[in-house]
Design an enzyme around this catalytic site. Structure first.
Site, PDB file in Angstrom:
ATOM      1  N   SER A   6     -13.769  31.199 -45.717  1.00 51.02           N
ATOM      2  CA  SER A   6     -12.953  31.223 -46.939  1.00 51.02           C
ATOM      3  C   SER A   6     -12.276  29.874 -47.088  1.00 51.02           C
ATOM      4  CB  SER A   6     -11.884  32.305 -46.829  1.00 51.02           C
ATOM      5  OG  SER A   6     -10.924  32.146 -47.864  1.00 51.02           O
ATOM      6  N   TYR A  16      -5.229  36.085 -42.215  1.00 45.73           N
ATOM      7  CA  TYR A  16      -6.523  35.860 -42.871  1.00 45.73           C
ATOM      8  C   TYR A  16      -6.965  34.403 -42.688  1.00 45.73           C
ATOM      9  CZ  TYR A  16     -10.017  35.801 -46.632  1.00 45.73           C
ATOM     10  OH  TYR A  16     -11.177  35.667 -47.350  1.00 45.73           O
TER      11      TYR A  16
HETATM   12  N1  LIG Z   1     -13.671  37.339 -53.204  1.00 41.43           N
HETATM   13  C1  LIG Z   1     -13.129  36.201 -52.847  1.00 41.43           C
HETATM   14  O1  LIG Z   1     -12.386  35.556 -53.617  1.00 41.43           O
HETATM   15  C2  LIG Z   1     -13.406  35.642 -51.480  1.00 41.43           C
HETATM   16  C3  LIG Z   1     -12.939  34.363 -51.212  1.00 41.43           C
HETATM   17  C4  LIG Z   1     -13.176  33.834 -49.963  1.00 41.43           C
HETATM   18  C5  LIG Z   1     -13.888  34.548 -49.026  1.00 41.43           C
HETATM   19  N2  LIG Z   1     -14.324  35.783 -49.297  1.00 41.43           N
HETATM   20  C6  LIG Z   1     -15.041  36.491 -48.229  1.00 41.43           C
HETATM   21  O2  LIG Z   1     -16.164  37.209 -48.714  1.00 41.43           O
HETATM   22  C7  LIG Z   1     -16.442  38.267 -47.777  1.00 41.43           C
HETATM   23  C8  LIG Z   1     -16.505  39.648 -48.399  1.00 41.43           C
HETATM   24  O3  LIG Z   1     -16.968  39.628 -49.621  1.00 41.43           O
HETATM   25  P1  LIG Z   1     -17.389  40.961 -50.404  1.00 41.43           P
HETATM   26  O4  LIG Z   1     -17.192  40.591 -51.813  1.00 41.43           O
HETATM   27  O5  LIG Z   1     -18.721  41.422 -49.936  1.00 41.43           O
HETATM   28  O6  LIG Z   1     -16.274  42.054 -49.948  1.00 41.43           O
HETATM   29  P2  LIG Z   1     -16.195  43.577 -50.254  1.00 41.43           P
HETATM   30  O7  LIG Z   1     -14.840  43.985 -49.779  1.00 41.43           O
HETATM   31  O8  LIG Z   1     -16.581  43.922 -51.657  1.00 41.43           O
HETATM   32  O9  LIG Z   1     -17.322  44.248 -49.340  1.00 41.43           O
HETATM   33  C9  LIG Z   1     -17.309  44.163 -48.011  1.00 41.43           C
HETATM   34  C10 LIG Z   1     -17.983  45.367 -47.381  1.00 41.43           C
HETATM   35  O10 LIG Z   1     -17.669  45.239 -46.013  1.00 41.43           O
HETATM   36  C11 LIG Z   1     -17.451  46.540 -45.484  1.00 41.43           C
HETATM   37  N3  LIG Z   1     -16.635  46.418 -44.287  1.00 41.43           N
HETATM   38  C12 LIG Z   1     -15.306  46.170 -44.184  1.00 41.43           C
HETATM   39  N4  LIG Z   1     -14.944  46.162 -42.885  1.00 41.43           N
HETATM   40  C13 LIG Z   1     -16.059  46.405 -42.157  1.00 41.43           C
HETATM   41  C14 LIG Z   1     -16.331  46.511 -40.783  1.00 41.43           C
HETATM   42  N5  LIG Z   1     -15.362  46.393 -39.865  1.00 41.43           N
HETATM   43  N6  LIG Z   1     -17.600  46.751 -40.390  1.00 41.43           N
HETATM   44  C15 LIG Z   1     -18.589  46.889 -41.294  1.00 41.43           C
HETATM   45  N7  LIG Z   1     -18.398  46.801 -42.614  1.00 41.43           N
HETATM   46  C16 LIG Z   1     -17.142  46.551 -43.046  1.00 41.43           C
HETATM   47  C17 LIG Z   1     -16.786  47.318 -46.604  1.00 41.43           C
HETATM   48  O11 LIG Z   1     -16.987  48.708 -46.441  1.00 41.43           O
HETATM   49  C18 LIG Z   1     -17.467  46.752 -47.841  1.00 41.43           C
HETATM   50  O12 LIG Z   1     -18.542  47.553 -48.263  1.00 41.43           O
HETATM   51  C19 LIG Z   1     -15.304  38.293 -46.784  1.00 41.43           C
HETATM   52  O13 LIG Z   1     -15.677  37.655 -45.602  1.00 41.43           O
HETATM   53  C20 LIG Z   1     -14.217  37.543 -47.525  1.00 41.43           C
HETATM   54  O14 LIG Z   1     -13.255  37.007 -46.648  1.00 41.43           O
HETATM   55  C21 LIG Z   1     -14.105  36.352 -50.515  1.00 41.43           C
END
Ligand SMILES: NC(=O)c1ccc[n+]([C@@H]2O[C@H](COP(=O)([O-])OP(=O)(O)OC[C@H]3O[C@@H](n4cnc5c(N)ncnc54)[C@H](O)[C@@H]3O)[C@@H](O)[C@H]2O)c1
Length: 261
Positions: A148, A162
């Site tokens: 991130s 985070y």
């Molecule tokens: N959206 C943003 O602005 C942004 C910015 C920077 C980084 N990120 C990163 O993007 C990644 C996630 O993106 P996304 O859009 O797919 O998120 P999301 O929350 O939509 O989906 C993540 C999935 O991960 C699953 N999950 C959560 N914890 C878990 C675990 N312990 N084991 C297995 N599955 C698990 C959830 O059930 C969910 O289905 C993260 O690493 C986040 O830090 C997002």
């Protein structure tokens, strides 16, 4: 169907979405399958991963759902074993799982700190622990860790646990990249900036609708990214097109990391 990942097998962690719509992991899993990869869709919420599988099925792609909490060693070991059982190998590990947290040192409880570090950082150590020996046997592989922008820049709201977990993701990426560089295994990180995904919906609930406009204004390109922007970067890093790239920390952020306002 494209063929940029033809004959490849991918594990995508967090392949569901935490809310309605398409998150980074879901978009990446769909794109990998669209480009010919067979994908194991790992998620602690199998219902969410099943929705991803349905979309892949509709496009006649190949995938399977695996229920795993990637912060647990046993689940990671079983996930890799299942991938080998199903598809015989693992070419791509896409470590997408990550959960958000707001608060500084005073506001963050010890158990929250431990949970964020465990889900966001320890999980990537654990998946690598079990995937890398398989890739080493094959003499090839690509690992992509979703970090991130919070790992390298601080925003207006403190996100100590985070940010620290994602800083650890960058270090883990570079350290493993060097260790495995001569073994045909590439390890890179993607640094998403402000991406409009279901993950940021709780921010809206907490801080109001204006937060989405503020996020767009904060970016040199004047808009938030989409999950597909992250997925396209992942596709490049997963494919052999990036065969001379390892240890990269790649921003996907509309220029945000370069901007001093
Ligand atoms: N959206 C943003 O602005 C942004 C910015 C920077 C980084 N990120 C990163 O993007 C990644 C996630 O993106 P996304 O859009 O797919 O998120 P999301 O929350 O939509 O989906 C993540 C999935 O991960 C699953 N999950 C959560 N914890 C878990 C675990 N312990 N084991 C297995 N599955 C698990 C959830 O059930 C969910 O289905 C993260 O690493 C986040 O830090 C997002």
């Amino acid at each position: 169907m494209g063929n940029r990942l033809k004959d490849k097998v991918a594990i995508v962690t967090g392949a569901g979405s935490s809310g309605e719509g398409i998150g980074n992991g879901k978009a990446t899993a769909i794109l990998f399958a669209r480009e010919g990869a067979r994908a194991l869709l790992a998620d602690c919420n199998p219902e969410a991963a099943i929705l991803t599988k349905r979309m892949i099925d509709e496009e006649e792609g190949e995938s399977e759902v695996f229920e795993a909490d990637v912060s647990r060693a046993k689940d990671c070991e079983a996930m890799v074993a299942r991938c080998i059982e199903l598809y015989g190998k693992v070419d791509i590990l896409h470590n997408n799982v990550g959960i958000g947290w707001l608060g500084g040192a005073v506001e963050t409880m010890e158990e929250d700190w431990d949970r964020i570090i465990s889900v966001n950082l320890k999980s990537m150590f654990l998946t690598c622990k079990y995937v890398l020996p398989e890739m080493e046997k094959q003499g090839s592989g690509s690992v992509i860790n979703v970090s991130s922008l919070a790992s390298i820049r601080s925003g207006p709201y403190p996100q100590l646990a985070y940010s620290s977990s994602k800083g650890g993701v960058n270090s883990l990426t570079q350290s493993l990249a060097v260790q495995y560089a001569r073994k045909g295994i590439r390890i890179n990180a993607i640094v998403p900036g402000l991406i409009d995904t279901p993950l940021v919906q709780p921010l809206k609930a907490l801080l109001g609708e204006e937060i989405m406009e503020a996020r767009a204004r904060a970016v040199p390109m004047g808009r938030q990214g989409e999950a597909w922007d992250v997925a396209m970067a992942a596709l490049f890093l997963a494919s052999d097109e990036s065969k001379y790239i390892t240890g990269a920390i790649l921003p996907v952020d509309g220029g945000l990391s370069c901007w001093v306002k």
